[in-house]
Design a protein around this motif. Structure first.
Motif, PDB file in Angstrom:
ATOM      1  N   PHE A  35       0.840  -1.202   0.000  1.00  0.00           N
ATOM      2  CA  PHE A  35       0.000   0.000   0.000  1.00  0.00           C
ATOM      3  C   PHE A  35       0.872   1.247   0.000  1.00  0.00           C
ATOM      4  N   GLU A  36       1.914   1.247   0.808  1.00  0.00           N
ATOM      5  CA  GLU A  36       2.815   2.394   0.878  1.00  0.00           C
ATOM      6  C   GLU A  36       3.424   2.691  -0.484  1.00  0.00           C
ATOM      7  N   SER A  37       3.774   1.657  -1.213  1.00  0.00           N
ATOM      8  CA  SER A  37       4.371   1.812  -2.529  1.00  0.00           C
ATOM      9  C   SER A  37       3.406   2.506  -3.498  1.00  0.00           C
ATOM     10  N   VAL A  38       2.167   2.045  -3.537  1.00  0.00           N
ATOM     11  CA  VAL A  38       1.180   2.638  -4.452  1.00  0.00           C
ATOM     12  C   VAL A  38       0.844   4.066  -4.039  1.00  0.00           C
ATOM     13  N   ILE A  39       0.726   4.304  -2.752  1.00  0.00           N
ATOM     14  CA  ILE A  39       0.431   5.666  -2.280  1.00  0.00           C
ATOM     15  C   ILE A  39       1.603   6.588  -2.607  1.00  0.00           C
ATOM     16  N   GLY A  40       2.825   6.071  -2.501  1.00  0.00           N
ATOM     17  CA  GLY A  40       4.000   6.857  -2.891  1.00  0.00           C
ATOM     18  C   GLY A  40       3.973   7.218  -4.367  1.00  0.00           C
ATOM     19  N   GLU A  41       3.563   6.263  -5.223  1.00  0.00           N
ATOM     20  CA  GLU A  41       3.427   6.529  -6.663  1.00  0.00           C
ATOM     21  C   GLU A  41       2.429   7.648  -6.908  1.00  0.00           C
ATOM     22  N   LEU A  42       1.287   7.582  -6.209  1.00  0.00           N
ATOM     23  CA  LEU A  42       0.257   8.617  -6.357  1.00  0.00           C
ATOM     24  C   LEU A  42       0.792   9.976  -5.924  1.00  0.00           C
ATOM     25  N   ALA A  43       1.464  10.009  -4.790  1.00  0.00           N
ATOM     26  CA  ALA A  43       2.001  11.274  -4.280  1.00  0.00           C
ATOM     27  C   ALA A  43       2.993  11.878  -5.269  1.00  0.00           C
TER      28      ALA A  43
END
Length: 173
Positions: free
Chosen positions: A140-148
């Protein structure tokens, strides 16, 4: 059209109108046997599509299944249903226009991810968690980082510096 309540083979159309920005026709029907009322939708289907699953199994493409998975991702999100319907219709059109009788499930998932990314960040993460088969919190952290990172890049593009005036040019002396 068969009545979904009593199974009668006969139903009458009471009202027809365009739906989904003209991509479908919405018909209100009534059953003369049980007086049940129901709605049907008529859409253009360019070709018969099949989905090739990861397991190698080949199944018919079902638009409603696509819509259900998108609705699950968007559950309790403030997104206009008309935007969602346009998104789903756009994905189906893209699939049909590919010209291939078979489409890999991964390709459909990628199209949905791309569309959800522009529609709602939370729905995007929800869908990604299933599509990418998240196993732990770091996924989840990885995908949220991509979005950010993508939001930061978009913000940087929209805030462009003003052109320098002649007074600011040091080479103008």
């Amino acid at each position: 059209m068969r009545c979904p309540y009593c199974g009668s083979q006969d139903s009458q159309v009471k009202d027809s109108r365009p739906a989904e920005d003209g991509a479908a026709i919405r018909r209100r029907r009534i059953c003369p046997d049980c007086s049940g009322r129901f709605t049907t939708f008529e859409r253009v289907q360019l070709r018969e599509l099949h989905v090739l699953k990861k397991s190698g199994k080949r199944v018919p493409f079902v638009r409603d299944k696509l819509a259900r998975s998108v609705e699950i991702a968007l559950r309790k999100r403030p997104v206009d249903p008309q935007r969602v319907e346009r998104m789903i219709s756009g994905i189906v059109r893209r699939l049909e226009q590919m010209g291939e009788p078979e489409v890999r499930s991964e390709a459909i998932g990628a199209m949905v991810m791309e569309a959800l990314r522009g529609l709602d960040d939370v729905a995007y993460v929800r869908f990604a968690s299933v599509y990418r088969d998240f196993a732990e919190a770091s996924d989840f952290e990885s995908v949220i980082g991509e979005l950010a990172r993508s939001h930061t890049a978009i913000a940087m593009e929209t805030v462009k510096p003003a052109p320098a005036s002649k007074e600011d040019d040091p080479h103008d002396d």
